[in-house]
Design an enzyme around this catalytic site. Structure first.
Site: not given
Lengths: 315, 91
Positions: A44, A261
């Site tokens: 991110k 994840s």
């Protein structure tokens, strides 16, 4: 070059690691792009930089302004890193049920945390941020789910890096959150070679979203619609918390410490490898293990760790 | 042929409160037709008037989203588990 002037300049150019020894099919190689190597610790960082630079360029973000965004953590941390180095104040709407390390990192970077109900997941955080942004037009709201600079970070960064390092790629696998990674990388890779297949992985929307009152509170990121996500993706696999934890444990055995994840994306990659005859599967690891150590996903009892993960937002 | 269909919390009130129901059919579409015949309230929540999957609903045959298989024509067997799940965001 390995000398830099700003932490923002450290974003991107992450390593691609061959982990084919874990492939279930001897005719399929598997490589993982380790986004945990970014300075803020996740993929991110890329979209944080891309969205902020695009807003500065088009004049919607000015020096000293306040930024408001919703995030399950990593986008917030990325924005906090870039905001710190470029002089912005930051408020992050964060669901209550994220790992404590995500909260700690946001605090270290000086972001203000606004809590949203854990039972509503990221959907609930988006709603709170939208309301606050509407009430405060003087703040800048990047809205990662609808911001084309999110996709662009991957179209101009992550995608070309994968193609540069592995032009033999046949399949790309990544988690579906905002969908920015899959849209940007997928589009770039298919432009280079239309035969490349794009596989999405997502966690089951289970107990985490019991706070949803009706289906119309469901959510599809606007960028997924705008960039033709349904036509770009070739497959979508659901991978649950137990498999994700087993995945991160398997990766740890070869010295690769990655977040939950990534365990899900790894399972997606191995399922893909098992289904195809031959090929080269590249999957994306959004972050490293460090923000999840308190979850004891690696050291604790598997059943207990799975139950804890079920209560936590890790995508 | 009876196939197990998992119902999300949000739709359970429309499916007699059950978490798992059995439905008859050879495809996902046939299963839904059978379900809707027994639980009419599910109808508009899962399938649109145009006969497509509702946009905020994801349907999986085992771990595969049927939107990227053959949609409602995706074949099912008694060994499969079908899951209906709400679409939610990550990030």
């Amino acid at each position: 070059m390995s000398r830099f002037a700003s932490p923002v300049d450290l974003i991107g150019n992450t390593p691609l690691l061959d982990i084919s020894q874990l492939s279930p099919n001897p005719s399929v190689s598997i490589l993982v792009k380790l986004e945990g190597c970014n300075p803020g610790g996740s993929v991110k960082d890329r979209i944080a930089r891309s969205m902020i630079l695009a807003a500065e360029a088009n004049g919607s973000l000015a020096p000293g302004q306040t930024i408001i965004e919703s995030s399950s953590g990593n986008t917030g941390i990325g924005l906090a890193l870039v905001a710190r180095s470029r002089g912005y104040k930051l408020k992050i709407v964060l669901p209550e049920n994220v790992s404590p390390e995500r909260k700690q990192l946001l605090e270290i970077y000086g972001a203000e945390i606004i809590s949203s109900p854990g039972s509503e997941g990221s959907n609930g955080a988006v709603k709170v941020a939208q309301k606050l942004a509407a009430d405060h037009p003087e703040w800048w709201y990047p809205y990662q789910y609808a911001n084309p600079a999110n996709v662009d970070a991957h179209y101009t960064g992550t995608g070309p890096e994968i193609w540069r390092d592995c032009p033999e790629v046949t399949h790309f696998v990544a988690g579906l959150g905002t969908s920015g990674t899959l849209l940007g990388v997928g589009r770039y890779l298919k432009e280079q070679n239309p035969a490349v297949q794009i596989w999405a992985v997502e966690p089951p929307a289970g107990e985490m979203v019991d706070g949803l009152k009706n289906l119309d509170e469901g959510y599809i990121p606007p960028i997924f619609i705008d960039f033709g996500g349904a036509d770009l993706l070739n497959r979508k696999k659901m991978v649950g918390p137990r498999e994700s934890i087993e995945g991160v444990r398997t990766l740890a055995e070869i010295g690769v410490l990655v977040g939950l994840s990534t365990g899900a994306a790894f399972l997606g990659a191995t399922k893909c490898a098992a289904e195809i005859d031959s090929g080269v599967v590249v999957f994306l690891s959004p972050d490293g293990a460090w923000k999840y150590l308190s979850s004891e996903a690696w050291t604790g009892d598997l059943d207990e760790a799975t139950e804890r993960a079920r209560q936590t937002l890790y995508f | 042929m009876a196939v197990q269909v998992r119902i999300p919390t949000i739709l359970r009130p429309d499916a007699g409160g059950q978490a798992v129901v059995e439905a008859e059919g050879e495809t996902v579409g046939e299963l839904f037709a059978d379900l809707v015949a027994r639980f009419p309230n599910l109808s508009s929540k899962v399938i649109t008037e145009e006969g497509q999957l509702h946009k905020f609903v994801n349907v999986y045959v085992n771990d595969d989203d049927v939107r990227y298989l053959d949609k409602l024509d995706t074949k099912v067997t008694a060994a499969d588990t079908i899951s209906i799940l709400p679409a939610v965001a990550g990030g």
